[in-house]
Design a protein around this motif. Structure first.
Motif, mmCIF file in Angstrom:
data_model
loop_
_atom_site.group_PDB
_atom_site.id
_atom_site.type_symbol
_atom_site.label_atom_id
_atom_site.label_comp_id
_atom_site.label_asym_id
_atom_site.label_seq_id
_atom_site.Cartn_x
_atom_site.Cartn_y
_atom_site.Cartn_z
ATOM 1 N N GLU A 79 -1.522 -0.575 17.073
ATOM 2 C CA GLU A 79 -0.511 -1.538 16.625
ATOM 3 C C GLU A 79 -0.748 -2.945 17.202
ATOM 4 N N LYS A 80 -1.202 -3.029 18.444
ATOM 5 C CA LYS A 80 -1.348 -4.362 19.052
ATOM 6 C C LYS A 80 -2.376 -5.225 18.312
ATOM 7 N N TRP A 81 -3.332 -4.588 17.668
ATOM 8 C CA TRP A 81 -4.277 -5.372 16.853
ATOM 9 C C TRP A 81 -3.698 -5.619 15.465
ATOM 10 N N TYR A 82 -3.198 -4.557 14.875
ATOM 11 C CA TYR A 82 -2.658 -4.682 13.515
ATOM 12 C C TYR A 82 -1.608 -5.795 13.414
ATOM 13 N N LYS A 83 -0.735 -5.840 14.428
ATOM 14 C CA LYS A 83 0.391 -6.778 14.310
ATOM 15 C C LYS A 83 -0.022 -8.247 14.481
ATOM 16 N N GLN A 84 -1.283 -8.477 14.801
ATOM 17 C CA GLN A 84 -1.766 -9.862 14.861
ATOM 18 C C GLN A 84 -2.004 -10.448 13.468
ATOM 19 N N ALA A 85 -1.890 -9.619 12.445
ATOM 20 C CA ALA A 85 -2.137 -10.088 11.077
ATOM 21 C C ALA A 85 -1.180 -11.223 10.715
ATOM 22 N N GLY A 86 -1.639 -12.098 9.839
ATOM 23 C CA GLY A 86 -0.820 -13.227 9.402
ATOM 24 C C GLY A 86 0.439 -12.768 8.686
ATOM 25 N N VAL A 87 0.330 -11.686 7.949
ATOM 26 C CA VAL A 87 1.475 -11.143 7.202
ATOM 27 C C VAL A 87 1.600 -9.660 7.546
ATOM 28 N N VAL A 88 2.820 -9.226 7.848
ATOM 29 C CA VAL A 88 3.039 -7.791 8.078
ATOM 30 C C VAL A 88 3.951 -7.283 6.960
ATOM 31 N N LEU A 89 3.447 -6.346 6.194
ATOM 32 C CA LEU A 89 4.216 -5.819 5.067
ATOM 33 C C LEU A 89 4.609 -4.373 5.367
ATOM 34 N N GLU A 90 5.897 -4.197 5.700
ATOM 35 C CA GLU A 90 6.356 -2.844 6.051
ATOM 36 C C GLU A 90 6.773 -2.093 4.796
ATOM 37 N N PHE A 91 6.465 -0.811 4.741
ATOM 38 C CA PHE A 91 6.874 -0.041 3.560
ATOM 39 C C PHE A 91 7.019 1.441 3.879
ATOM 40 N N ASP A 92 7.870 2.073 3.061
ATOM 41 C CA ASP A 92 8.047 3.522 3.199
ATOM 42 C C ASP A 92 7.974 4.178 1.820
ATOM 43 N N HIS A 93 7.354 3.450 0.876
ATOM 44 C CA HIS A 93 7.235 3.925 -0.507
ATOM 45 C C HIS A 93 5.925 3.383 -1.054
ATOM 46 N N ASP A 94 5.532 3.780 -2.256
ATOM 47 C CA ASP A 94 4.310 3.232 -2.838
ATOM 48 C C ASP A 94 4.535 1.765 -3.213
ATOM 49 N N LEU A 95 3.694 0.889 -2.725
ATOM 50 C CA LEU A 95 3.851 -0.544 -2.984
ATOM 51 C C LEU A 95 3.394 -0.897 -4.399
ATOM 52 N N SER A 96 4.104 -1.803 -5.022
ATOM 53 C CA SER A 96 3.651 -2.293 -6.327
ATOM 54 C C SER A 96 2.751 -3.507 -6.090
ATOM 55 N N ASP A 97 1.943 -3.841 -7.095
ATOM 56 C CA ASP A 97 1.072 -5.015 -6.982
ATOM 57 C C ASP A 97 1.898 -6.272 -6.712
ATOM 58 N N ASP A 98 3.084 -6.351 -7.333
ATOM 59 C CA ASP A 98 3.953 -7.515 -7.156
ATOM 60 C C ASP A 98 4.427 -7.666 -5.716
ATOM 61 N N GLU A 99 4.780 -6.553 -5.101
ATOM 62 C CA GLU A 99 5.259 -6.610 -3.712
ATOM 63 C C GLU A 99 4.164 -7.148 -2.791
ATOM 64 N N VAL A 100 2.937 -6.719 -3.045
ATOM 65 C CA VAL A 100 1.820 -7.155 -2.208
ATOM 66 C C VAL A 100 1.566 -8.655 -2.430
ATOM 67 N N LEU A 101 1.614 -9.048 -3.686
ATOM 68 C CA LEU A 101 1.377 -10.457 -4.035
ATOM 69 C C LEU A 101 2.449 -11.355 -3.415
ATOM 70 N N LYS A 102 3.703 -10.918 -3.498
ATOM 71 C CA LYS A 102 4.823 -11.705 -2.950
ATOM 72 C C LYS A 102 4.688 -11.873 -1.444
ATOM 73 N N ALA A 103 4.229 -10.820 -0.778
ATOM 74 C CA ALA A 103 4.112 -10.866 0.688
ATOM 75 C C ALA A 103 3.144 -11.962 1.131
ATOM 76 N N LEU A 104 2.179 -12.253 0.288
ATOM 77 C CA LEU A 104 1.161 -13.245 0.633
ATOM 78 C C LEU A 104 1.669 -14.681 0.514
ATOM 79 N N LYS A 105 2.744 -14.831 -0.266
ATOM 80 C CA LYS A 105 3.195 -16.204 -0.568
ATOM 81 C C LYS A 105 4.158 -16.772 0.451
#
Ligand code: S3P
Length: 168
Positions: free
Chosen positions: A142-168
């Motif tokens: 986790e200590k490396w992962y959480k250094q990412a510019g964007v952290v997208l938490e999920f507990d379901h299958d992500l849609s392409d839109d959710e991933v795209l929105k997280a980047l913006k």
């Protein structure tokens, strides 16, 4: 404009699926790091683990990351362990945008159980052993992962839109 996006996260977090969708939406090329390693070395990941051990694999993985960090207009789905060895996460930070796909241990375990990809680190583990292994390695990674510019938490299958929105 030169663009490089890294998707990082645990095995089973959906980096390849999300990466393909993102690449399509942004008109970039998707590269799966494990596929790249296999082609470049003419050996499968399980073969590399069996012949060179995990240490050998990590060295090969690092070399692949250095090469891929020079590719342009790409979405790179990294191997689950890639950000957590050597100074790989620094390379990722310096050469692109990074997104951590942070799935709950429950969804990770569920997907890994269904997956047909052979993963040496979890091969042959029972349900209970798998959950214990995920908890233990996630805590370390986790200590490396959480250094990412964007952290997208999920507990379901992500849609392409959710991933795209997280980047913006
Ligand atoms: C690993 C993840 C795998 C692959 C190797 C080791 C890890 O990639 O690189 O089996 O250490 O988490 P995926 O995350 O694509 O399964």
């Amino acid at each position: 404009m030169d663009m490089r996006i890294y998707l990082i996260g645990y095995m089973g977090s959906g980096k390849s699926t999300a990466g393909k969708g993102l690449a399509k939406n942004l008109n970039l090329t998707f590269i799966d790091m494990d596929d790249y390693i296999e082609r470049r070395n003419m050996r499968t990941i399980p073969q590399i683990f069996a012949e060179d051990g995990e240490d050998g694999f990590r060295k090969i993985e690092r070399k692949a990351l250095l090469e891929l960090s020079e590719f342009e207009d790409v979405v790179i789905g990294t191997g689950g362990g890639a950000p957590c060895f050597f100074d790989n996460m620094d390379i990722i930070q310096k050469t692109g945008k990074s997104v951590y796909l942070k799935g709950t241990p429950r969804i990770l375990a569920e997907r890994l159980r269904k997956s047909k990809v052979e993963r040496p680190l979890i091969k042959g583990k029972s349900e209970e052993e798998l959950i214990a292994f995920i908890d233990e390695t996630l805590a370390k990674r986790e200590k490396w992962y959480k250094q990412a510019g964007v952290v997208l938490e999920f507990d379901h299958d992500l849609s392409d839109d959710e991933v795209l929105k997280a980047l913006k």
